[in-house]
Design a protein around this motif. Structure first.
Motif, PDB file in Angstrom:
ATOM      1  N   LEU A 294      10.828  14.686  -5.914  1.00 20.60           N
ATOM      2  CA  LEU A 294      11.571  13.833  -4.993  1.00 20.60           C
ATOM      3  C   LEU A 294      10.701  12.771  -4.322  1.00 20.60           C
ATOM      4  CD1 LEU A 294      13.805  16.583  -3.339  1.00 20.60           C
ATOM      5  CD2 LEU A 294      14.514  14.866  -4.999  1.00 20.60           C
ATOM      6  N   ARG A 295       9.425  13.098  -4.062  1.00 21.42           N
ATOM      7  CA  ARG A 295       8.586  12.139  -3.348  1.00 21.42           C
ATOM      8  C   ARG A 295       7.242  11.913  -4.015  1.00 21.42           C
ATOM      9  NH1 ARG A 295      10.447   8.356  -1.387  1.00 21.42           N
ATOM     10  NH2 ARG A 295       8.559   7.971  -0.207  1.00 21.42           N
ATOM     11  N   GLY A 296       7.124  12.238  -5.289  1.00 17.94           N
ATOM     12  CA  GLY A 296       5.877  12.007  -5.994  1.00 17.94           C
ATOM     13  C   GLY A 296       5.525  10.546  -6.101  1.00 17.94           C
ATOM     14  N   ASP A 297       6.528   9.657  -5.974  1.00 22.61           N
ATOM     15  CA  ASP A 297       6.249   8.230  -6.051  1.00 22.61           C
ATOM     16  C   ASP A 297       5.349   7.758  -4.922  1.00 22.61           C
ATOM     17  OD1 ASP A 297       8.429   8.890  -4.337  1.00 22.61           O
ATOM     18  OD2 ASP A 297       8.868   6.752  -4.149  1.00 22.61           O
ATOM     19  N   GLN A 298       5.322   8.520  -3.817  1.00 27.88           N
ATOM     20  CA  GLN A 298       4.476   8.133  -2.695  1.00 27.88           C
ATOM     21  C   GLN A 298       2.997   8.249  -3.054  1.00 27.88           C
ATOM     22  OE1 GLN A 298       4.006  10.526   1.047  1.00 27.88           O
ATOM     23  NE2 GLN A 298       5.138   8.835   1.950  1.00 27.88           N
ATOM     24  N   LEU A 299       2.655   9.186  -3.948  1.00 29.24           N
ATOM     25  CA  LEU A 299       1.268   9.325  -4.372  1.00 29.24           C
ATOM     26  C   LEU A 299       0.826   8.099  -5.174  1.00 29.24           C
ATOM     27  CD1 LEU A 299       1.156  13.089  -5.392  1.00 29.24           C
ATOM     28  CD2 LEU A 299       0.377  12.027  -3.272  1.00 29.24           C
ATOM     29  N   VAL A 300       1.724   7.564  -5.991  1.00 29.40           N
ATOM     30  CA  VAL A 300       1.414   6.347  -6.747  1.00 29.40           C
ATOM     31  C   VAL A 300       1.222   5.183  -5.785  1.00 29.40           C
ATOM     32  CG1 VAL A 300       2.236   4.735  -8.494  1.00 29.40           C
ATOM     33  CG2 VAL A 300       2.713   7.191  -8.732  1.00 29.40           C
ATOM     34  N   GLU A 301       2.102   5.105  -4.799  1.00 32.61           N
ATOM     35  CA  GLU A 301       1.997   4.046  -3.794  1.00 32.61           C
ATOM     36  C   GLU A 301       0.713   4.188  -2.997  1.00 32.61           C
ATOM     37  OE1 GLU A 301       4.743   2.150  -0.184  1.00 32.61           O
ATOM     38  OE2 GLU A 301       5.361   3.961  -1.248  1.00 32.61           O
ATOM     39  N   LEU A 302       0.299   5.439  -2.739  1.00 26.65           N
ATOM     40  CA  LEU A 302      -0.941   5.687  -2.018  1.00 26.65           C
ATOM     41  C   LEU A 302      -2.141   5.133  -2.781  1.00 26.65           C
ATOM     42  CD1 LEU A 302      -2.679   7.097   0.161  1.00 26.65           C
ATOM     43  CD2 LEU A 302      -2.595   9.157  -1.267  1.00 26.65           C
ATOM     44  N   ALA A 303      -2.182   5.374  -4.081  1.00 33.37           N
ATOM     45  CA  ALA A 303      -3.303   4.907  -4.892  1.00 33.37           C
ATOM     46  C   ALA A 303      -3.448   3.391  -4.810  1.00 33.37           C
ATOM     47  CB  ALA A 303      -3.121   5.355  -6.341  1.00 33.37           C
ATOM     48  N   GLU A 304      -2.321   2.694  -4.821  1.00 31.91           N
ATOM     49  CA  GLU A 304      -2.362   1.233  -4.740  1.00 31.91           C
ATOM     50  C   GLU A 304      -2.793   0.775  -3.351  1.00 31.91           C
ATOM     51  OE1 GLU A 304      -1.997  -0.851  -7.236  1.00 31.91           O
ATOM     52  OE2 GLU A 304      -1.732   0.876  -8.579  1.00 31.91           O
ATOM     53  N   THR A 305      -2.363   1.511  -2.324  1.00 29.98           N
ATOM     54  CA  THR A 305      -2.698   1.123  -0.947  1.00 29.98           C
ATOM     55  C   THR A 305      -4.169   1.353  -0.651  1.00 29.98           C
ATOM     56  OG1 THR A 305      -0.459   1.739  -0.253  1.00 29.98           O
ATOM     57  CG2 THR A 305      -2.113   1.479   1.482  1.00 29.98           C
ATOM     58  N   VAL A 306      -4.726   2.463  -1.143  1.00 32.66           N
ATOM     59  CA  VAL A 306      -6.128   2.782  -0.886  1.00 32.66           C
ATOM     60  C   VAL A 306      -7.043   1.678  -1.407  1.00 32.66           C
ATOM     61  CG1 VAL A 306      -8.005   4.354  -1.530  1.00 32.66           C
ATOM     62  CG2 VAL A 306      -5.814   5.273  -0.775  1.00 32.66           C
ATOM     63  N   LYS A 307      -6.666   1.037  -2.507  1.00 30.17           N
ATOM     64  CA  LYS A 307      -7.484  -0.028  -3.083  1.00 30.17           C
ATOM     65  C   LYS A 307      -7.656  -1.203  -2.119  1.00 30.17           C
ATOM     66  CE  LYS A 307      -6.088   0.993  -7.857  1.00 30.17           C
ATOM     67  NZ  LYS A 307      -5.391   0.459  -9.063  1.00 30.17           N
ATOM     68  N   GLN A 308      -6.740  -1.326  -1.158  1.00 26.30           N
ATOM     69  CA  GLN A 308      -6.795  -2.441  -0.216  1.00 26.30           C
ATOM     70  C   GLN A 308      -7.749  -2.176   0.946  1.00 26.30           C
ATOM     71  OE1 GLN A 308      -2.770  -3.196   1.028  1.00 26.30           O
ATOM     72  NE2 GLN A 308      -1.951  -3.049  -1.049  1.00 26.30           N
ATOM     73  N   GLY A 309      -8.144  -0.923   1.144  1.00 28.71           N
ATOM     74  CA  GLY A 309      -8.993  -0.559   2.265  1.00 28.71           C
ATOM     75  C   GLY A 309     -10.417  -0.260   1.835  1.00 28.71           C
ATOM     76  N   SER A 310     -11.236   0.086   2.836  1.00 26.66           N
ATOM     77  CA  SER A 310     -12.626   0.461   2.587  1.00 26.66           C
ATOM     78  C   SER A 310     -12.680   1.953   2.264  1.00 26.66           C
ATOM     79  CB  SER A 310     -13.476   0.159   3.823  1.00 26.66           C
ATOM     80  OG  SER A 310     -14.810   0.565   3.618  1.00 26.66           O
ATOM     81  N   LEU A 311     -13.310   2.310   1.154  1.00 30.27           N
ATOM     82  CA  LEU A 311     -13.254   3.676   0.650  1.00 30.27           C
ATOM     83  C   LEU A 311     -14.051   4.654   1.510  1.00 30.27           C
ATOM     84  CD1 LEU A 311     -12.208   5.513  -1.582  1.00 30.27           C
ATOM     85  CD2 LEU A 311     -14.262   4.963  -2.914  1.00 30.27           C
ATOM     86  N   VAL A 312     -15.211   4.235   2.014  1.00 29.59           N
ATOM     87  CA  VAL A 312     -16.082   5.161   2.750  1.00 29.59           C
ATOM     88  C   VAL A 312     -15.400   5.726   4.003  1.00 29.59           C
ATOM     89  CG1 VAL A 312     -18.263   5.391   4.015  1.00 29.59           C
ATOM     90  CG2 VAL A 312     -18.200   4.139   1.846  1.00 29.59           C
ATOM     91  N   PRO A 313     -14.835   4.892   4.896  1.00 28.73           N
ATOM     92  CA  PRO A 313     -14.146   5.469   6.066  1.00 28.73           C
ATOM     93  C   PRO A 313     -12.991   6.387   5.682  1.00 28.73           C
ATOM     94  CG  PRO A 313     -14.504   3.119   6.365  1.00 28.73           C
ATOM     95  CD  PRO A 313     -14.821   3.424   4.939  1.00 28.73           C
TER      96      PRO A 313
END
Length: 370
Positions: free
Chosen positions: A23-42
């Motif tokens: 039902l909400r697995g699509d949020q994990l895909v969206e998360l992967a795309e969002t993380v790319k926009q931020g700084s990984l270390v923090p």
């Protein structure tokens, strides 16, 4: 082949996890795309900091049981910490589902239900009290900066009410146990009426024996103020870990001002506590976005921070809890060394399993976040 309660519960866990992914697995895909926009270390440090919260809570449980003169290890309580989160997610009930798991796991270790209930109540009281301290400081900062929204103030009053009720139960159990019996007796009758209506066996009388143990345990806590203070201290550390995780996620997406970070955390936690959705999924993300825009941050940053933070505090403990809950006494099918399970306890577990199985798909469906 006759199914045991343990097999039923494990099956329910598997079904719920699959339902959430579907039902909400699509949020994990969206998360992967969002993380790319931020700084990984923090963001990685935020994950580690959030894990620190759960270790702190396991020690808080240890001291909560020490306060009622029972011995448990922090290592044994770690699966219970994640298990309570999992139970409260799939069966939202103002944390009652998780508390039931704590009490049942403790009883299977030979701890009296009254003591276990007191320890669980003390733990929940310390968690809410620790957050309340951060909330009050944040609200004071809001009052003297951008102003305090009435809806946030109202939610804060709900937290104060919850903490007050739990503290009142402890005091009432210690000072006037007979009054507590009068309060719980109608509740016991109502539960039995509901069970009978659904063609279940009514529970055996439990109010007097539970209040007796509860009163005794409350007295023990009053005699062990230092240990009780350690419970609050560990819960305060846990809340600070979660606050740090939220701030690190904010830093990862370019928000460095302390006011929106601290107040955003308070808003996120408030809505998670009082939301009608499991752990506030969907609602919290929208509330965080509104909070950040009030401080001048972009809506895009608020959405990204809300999504990543909620995945850290929802998906991570949910998936870990789905695994570690199988290591609790309840799911391992342990029997209390001092007494066998009573008939009504087994029936209650079976009824809970059936209820969770029926409610799981509906509770797992998360509304779209803003």
């Amino acid at each position: 082949m006759k199914l045991s309660a343990r097999k039923i519960l494990i099956g329910v866990v598997i079904i719920v996890v699959i339902a959430v992914f579907v039902l909400r697995g699509d949020q994990l895909v969206e998360l992967a795309e969002t993380v790319k926009q931020g700084s990984l270390v923090p963001l990685l440090v935020a994950v580690c900091t959030q894990l620190g919260k759960y270790f702190a809570q396991s020690f808080a449980y240890k001291y909560a049981f020490c306060a009622v003169e029972e011995s448990v290890s922090a290592k044994d309580m770690l699966p219970v910490v994640f298990g309570t989160f999992f139970m409260n997610t799939i069966a939202p009930s103002l944390n009652l589902a998780g508390t039931t798991l704590v009490v049942d796991d403790a009883r299977r270790r030979g701890i009296e239900p009254g003591k276990a209930t007191s320890a669980a109540l003390l733990m929940q009281l310390s968690v809410d009290s620790a957050f309340m301290c951060i909330m009050v400081l944040s609200f004071v900062a809001l009052t003297f900066t951008v102003g305090l929204e009435p809806v946030w103030f109202a939610l804060g009053l709900i937290v104060l009410f919850i903490v007050g009720c739990m503290a009142g139960l402890l005091v009432l159990g210690y000072k006037k146990p007979e009054t507590l019996v009068k309060v719980l007796t109608p509740i016991s009758r109502l539960i039995n009426r509901v069970l009978v209506k659904f063609k279940r066996n009514p529970m055996k009388p439990w109010v007097e024996s539970t209040v007796k143990g509860f009163s005794s345990a409350a007295g023990m806590m009053a005699k062990n103020p230092k240990t009780t203070a350690k419970v609050f201290g560990c819960s305060l550390i846990a809340s600070c870990c979660e606050l740090s995780a939220f701030c690190l996620v904010g830093v990862g997406f370019g928000v460095t001002s302390p006011q929106p970070l601290v107040c955003g955390y308070v808003v996120a936690t408030l809505f998670a506590m009082v939301s009608i959705t499991p752990q506030g999924v969907g609602v919290v993300e929208a509330a965080v976005t509104v909070a950040f825009t009030m401080f001048g941050s972009s809506a895009a940053a608020g959405i990204a921070i809300g999504l990543v933070y909620r995945c850290i505090v929802f998906w991570m403990p949910f998936l870990i809890g789905a695994v570690l809950i199988n290591f609790t006494g309840t799911f391992q099918g342990k029997k209390a060394p001092k007494q066998e399970l009573e008939g009504h306890d087994a029936a209650a577990l079976e009824a809970a399993a059936e209820g969770v199985a029926q409610a799981a798909p509906a509770q797992a469906k998360e509304p779209d976040h803003a």
